[in-house]
Design a protein around this motif. Structure first.
Motif, PDB file in Angstrom:
ATOM      1  N   VAL A  96       0.837  -1.202   0.000  1.00 42.10           N
ATOM      2  CA  VAL A  96       0.000   0.000   0.000  1.00 42.10           C
ATOM      3  C   VAL A  96       0.871   1.252   0.000  1.00 42.10           C
ATOM      4  CG1 VAL A  96      -1.634   1.363   1.377  1.00 42.10           C
ATOM      5  CG2 VAL A  96      -2.008  -1.090   1.080  1.00 42.10           C
ATOM      6  N   GLY A  97       1.920   1.242   0.839  1.00 40.27           N
ATOM      7  CA  GLY A  97       2.848   2.372   0.887  1.00 40.27           C
ATOM      8  C   GLY A  97       3.527   2.604  -0.448  1.00 40.27           C
ATOM      9  N   CYS A  98       3.979   1.535  -1.095  1.00 38.91           N
ATOM     10  CA  CYS A  98       4.620   1.654  -2.416  1.00 38.91           C
ATOM     11  C   CYS A  98       3.661   2.245  -3.445  1.00 38.91           C
ATOM     12  CB  CYS A  98       5.094   0.278  -2.894  1.00 38.91           C
ATOM     13  SG  CYS A  98       6.480  -0.405  -1.965  1.00 38.91           S
ATOM     14  N   THR A  99       2.405   1.820  -3.387  1.00 36.61           N
ATOM     15  CA  THR A  99       1.404   2.313  -4.342  1.00 36.61           C
ATOM     16  C   THR A  99       1.125   3.795  -4.128  1.00 36.61           C
ATOM     17  OG1 THR A  99       0.392   0.109  -4.404  1.00 36.61           O
ATOM     18  CG2 THR A  99      -0.921   1.939  -5.241  1.00 36.61           C
ATOM     19  N   ILE A 100       0.981   4.203  -2.870  1.00 42.11           N
ATOM     20  CA  ILE A 100       0.744   5.618  -2.572  1.00 42.11           C
ATOM     21  C   ILE A 100       1.929   6.462  -3.030  1.00 42.11           C
ATOM     22  CG2 ILE A 100       0.467   7.312  -0.706  1.00 42.11           C
ATOM     23  CD1 ILE A 100      -1.067   5.176   0.851  1.00 42.11           C
ATOM     24  N   TYR A 101       3.129   5.982  -2.752  1.00 41.01           N
ATOM     25  CA  TYR A 101       4.352   6.736  -3.092  1.00 41.01           C
ATOM     26  C   TYR A 101       4.505   6.914  -4.601  1.00 41.01           C
ATOM     27  CZ  TYR A 101       9.285   8.023  -3.280  1.00 41.01           C
ATOM     28  OH  TYR A 101      10.471   8.669  -3.528  1.00 41.01           O
ATOM     29  N   ARG A 102       4.039   5.937  -5.386  1.00 38.89           N
ATOM     30  CA  ARG A 102       4.236   5.985  -6.831  1.00 38.89           C
ATOM     31  C   ARG A 102       3.009   6.458  -7.611  1.00 38.89           C
ATOM     32  NH1 ARG A 102       8.472   6.701  -9.259  1.00 38.89           N
ATOM     33  NH2 ARG A 102       7.661   5.561 -11.066  1.00 38.89           N
ATOM     34  N   ASN A 103       1.912   6.759  -6.911  1.00 37.84           N
ATOM     35  CA  ASN A 103       0.697   7.207  -7.606  1.00 37.84           C
ATOM     36  C   ASN A 103       0.829   8.674  -7.997  1.00 37.84           C
ATOM     37  OD1 ASN A 103      -2.138   8.250  -7.956  1.00 37.84           O
ATOM     38  ND2 ASN A 103      -2.600   6.106  -7.536  1.00 37.84           N
ATOM     39  N   ASP A 104       0.704   8.955  -9.276  1.00 38.63           N
ATOM     40  CA  ASP A 104       0.902  10.318  -9.788  1.00 38.63           C
ATOM     41  C   ASP A 104      -0.242  11.266  -9.442  1.00 38.63           C
ATOM     42  OD1 ASP A 104       3.319   9.594 -10.914  1.00 38.63           O
ATOM     43  OD2 ASP A 104       2.416   8.991 -12.826  1.00 38.63           O
ATOM     44  N   ASN A 105      -1.351  10.743  -8.958  1.00 41.24           N
ATOM     45  CA  ASN A 105      -2.500  11.594  -8.628  1.00 41.24           C
ATOM     46  C   ASN A 105      -2.410  12.191  -7.223  1.00 41.24           C
ATOM     47  OD1 ASN A 105      -3.861  11.157 -11.114  1.00 41.24           O
ATOM     48  ND2 ASN A 105      -4.581   9.168 -10.374  1.00 41.24           N
ATOM     49  N   PHE A 106      -1.392  11.801  -6.472  1.00 39.26           N
ATOM     50  CA  PHE A 106      -1.255  12.300  -5.114  1.00 39.26           C
ATOM     51  C   PHE A 106      -0.264  13.454  -5.039  1.00 39.26           C
ATOM     52  CE2 PHE A 106      -2.493   7.841  -3.636  1.00 39.26           C
ATOM     53  CZ  PHE A 106      -3.801   8.229  -3.379  1.00 39.26           C
ATOM     54  N   THR A 107      -0.459  14.302  -4.039  1.00 35.30           N
ATOM     55  CA  THR A 107       0.449  15.422  -3.817  1.00 35.30           C
ATOM     56  C   THR A 107       1.748  14.927  -3.193  1.00 35.30           C
ATOM     57  OG1 THR A 107      -0.425  15.844  -1.590  1.00 35.30           O
ATOM     58  CG2 THR A 107      -1.510  16.959  -3.447  1.00 35.30           C
ATOM     59  N   LYS A 108       2.717  15.822  -3.088  1.00 39.47           N
ATOM     60  CA  LYS A 108       4.010  15.452  -2.527  1.00 39.47           C
ATOM     61  C   LYS A 108       3.872  15.018  -1.072  1.00 39.47           C
ATOM     62  CE  LYS A 108       8.760  17.147  -2.060  1.00 39.47           C
ATOM     63  NZ  LYS A 108       9.680  18.296  -2.283  1.00 39.47           N
ATOM     64  N   LYS A 109       2.993  15.697  -0.317  1.00 38.20           N
ATOM     65  CA  LYS A 109       2.803  15.342   1.092  1.00 38.20           C
ATOM     66  C   LYS A 109       2.240  13.939   1.246  1.00 38.20           C
ATOM     67  CE  LYS A 109       2.176  20.006   2.988  1.00 38.20           C
ATOM     68  NZ  LYS A 109       1.256  20.913   3.712  1.00 38.20           N
ATOM     69  N   VAL A 110       1.274  13.597   0.399  1.00 43.62           N
ATOM     70  CA  VAL A 110       0.688  12.256   0.459  1.00 43.62           C
ATOM     71  C   VAL A 110       1.726  11.203   0.081  1.00 43.62           C
ATOM     72  CG1 VAL A 110      -1.098  10.741  -0.471  1.00 43.62           C
ATOM     73  CG2 VAL A 110      -1.627  13.144  -0.029  1.00 43.62           C
ATOM     74  N   LYS A 111       2.560  11.517  -0.906  1.00 40.13           N
ATOM     75  CA  LYS A 111       3.614  10.584  -1.311  1.00 40.13           C
ATOM     76  C   LYS A 111       4.635  10.377  -0.190  1.00 40.13           C
ATOM     77  CE  LYS A 111       3.442  11.075  -6.329  1.00 40.13           C
ATOM     78  NZ  LYS A 111       4.222  11.303  -7.565  1.00 40.13           N
ATOM     79  N   LEU A 112       4.942  11.445   0.538  1.00 43.62           N
ATOM     80  CA  LEU A 112       5.854  11.317   1.677  1.00 43.62           C
ATOM     81  C   LEU A 112       5.244  10.432   2.757  1.00 43.62           C
ATOM     82  CD1 LEU A 112       7.308  14.934   2.013  1.00 43.62           C
ATOM     83  CD2 LEU A 112       8.511  12.865   1.246  1.00 43.62           C
ATOM     84  N   PHE A 113       3.925  10.537   2.919  1.00 38.45           N
ATOM     85  CA  PHE A 113       3.223   9.643   3.847  1.00 38.45           C
ATOM     86  C   PHE A 113       3.381   8.197   3.389  1.00 38.45           C
ATOM     87  CE2 PHE A 113      -0.736   7.203   4.504  1.00 38.45           C
ATOM     88  CZ  PHE A 113      -0.666   7.041   5.878  1.00 38.45           C
TER      89      PHE A 113
END
Length: 409
Positions: A158-175
């Protein structure tokens, strides 16, 4: 007057459902009830699309339905019937949620739920002593290191998917990055060599397969290459089985401080296969092997140095499902795996960070686990919930639309 939008309602219900599953072992009936309430509300909101969803995914429902029917010949019919109904509801709710909730919302809420779970496990002082190896293994809020390691692996994906999803902001990717680090730290604390290796292998295989899918090849060449990959994989599995029966394997496992019988699995497998020969067609019934008073269960519990009545399985999905639901259940399971592989092979939208990419990681992990664990078809578990969601993500291109949903408070 406050208006609660459909999207906010979905997020709240999804949070309730996921937390109910993840904390099911810790809070029992209350957690299961919250999952059921959230799932029922999802179904009510999308009741106009429910029948089509069930018809289009009937293969996914075959095992839960067989589990219910198996209560007819089970030695503990009421327990089997209850478990079968719970499995059917878990499957149904997972299908509906995956079909209707936007993937970005699903993966972000999942990340929040997993972060809470992994943090509590990381700071937990709940350890168990492995009766066969003497190791101290972290179990956190769960009841075994295997269950914790599986949840940690899913959290990692789940973390890998959030980090690599282009629809998320930088803050969400850091999460997402923080979730990756936390999840892998928990995975290391479980000291589950199999889960650690499997999680890393899944990540590598997913990246390689997505890269392979992007290479432009002639249809004939790709078809031949696909067969080559499949045959190579089968040869690899066969080679590992051969190596596993040699003294070299025993020496390597001893050097690593591990049990060369894979923590007693070889004995458990042998007893499971004996049970299959006694009840080949329909098996013992869903979850009808490990109950107090069953000689087979008592023998395995004594061997594994765990209390009589403890939750247990045969640590091999093919043996486990054939013991419980016979060759019929095993055949349906093989059909399901084949359909999964076909969906992945025909999918042209595989991207690391997309819902298809997430489905690929979930399936690969669950497939690789079939040889050493039995995580499929367990009611109120995140493993079964996510494999059902992965099925929907591979079969469905867009989210279902609901009836109008806007509540006034």
């Amino acid at each position: 007057m406050l208006k609660i939008s459909k999207q906010m309602t979905e997020k709240v219900l999804l949070f309730i459902c996921l937390m109910g599953i993840l904390f099911n072992i810790l809070f029992g009936t209350i957690a299961a009830l919250s999952f059921l309430i959230g799932g029922v509300l999802f179904c009510l909101c999308y009741e106009n699309k429910l029948l089509d969803l069930l018809i289009n995914n009937k293969l996914l429902l075959a095992i839960p339905l067989l589990a219910i029917i198996s209560s007819i010949w089970s030695d503990i019919p009421l327990t089997t019937l209850r478990g079968g109904i719970q499995l059917l509801l878990t499957t149904l709710f997972a299908m509906v949620i995956a079909a209707v909730v936007r993937f970005e919302s699903f993966i972000k809420i999942s990340g929040i739920c997993f972060f809470i779970t992994m943090f509590l496990c990381f700071v937990s002082d709940r350890y168990v002593i492995n009766g066969l190896t003497g190791e101290h293994n972290l179990i956190g809020i769960f009841n075994s290191k295997n269950f914790l390691s599986m949840n940690a692996a899913f959290s990692f994906f789940v973390g890998c998917t959030i980090y690599r999803n282009d629809n998320f902001t930088k803050k969400v990717k850091l999460f997402g990055l923080a979730l990756i680090i936390l999840s892998f730290s928990v995975l290391l604390k479980t000291k589950s060599l199999g889960s650690i290796v499997t999680a890393v292998l899944v990540l590598m295989l997913s990246l390689l397969y997505i890269f392979y899918q992007k290479i432009k090849l002639l249809k004939l060449i790709r078809s031949q290459l696909n067969w080559f990959i499949i045959l190579s994989f089968l040869m690899l599995v066969f080679g590992l089985i051969v190596i596993g029966n040699t003294s070299t394997f025993d020496n390597v496992m001893y050097d690593l401080g591990k049990d060369p019988t894979l923590t007693g699995r070889t004995f458990i497998w042998s007893r499971g296969l004996e049970s299959v020969t006694e009840n080949p067609i329909f098996g013992l019934g869903f979850q009808s092997a490990f109950y107090v008073g069953n000689p087979l269960a008592e023998e395995i519990w004594e061997f594994a140095h765990v209390p009589s009545g403890a939750g247990f399985n045969f640590h091999n999905m093919y043996i486990d499902i054939t013991v419980e639901m016979g060759l019929l259940g095993g055949f349906i399971f093989i059909l399901l795996l084949g359909k999964f592989i076909r969906l992945l092979a025909n999918n042209k939208k595989l991207e690391f960070g997309s819902k298809e990419g997430f489905a690929l990681m979930v399936f690969l992990y669950m497939f690789l686990q079939t040889f050493l664990e039995a995580g499929w078809f367990s009611q109120f578990t995140i493993s079964h919930f996510l494999i059902c969601a992965a099925w929907i993500y591979l079969k469905q291109t867009t989210e279902l639309k609901s009836i109008k949903l806007r509540w006034n408070v």
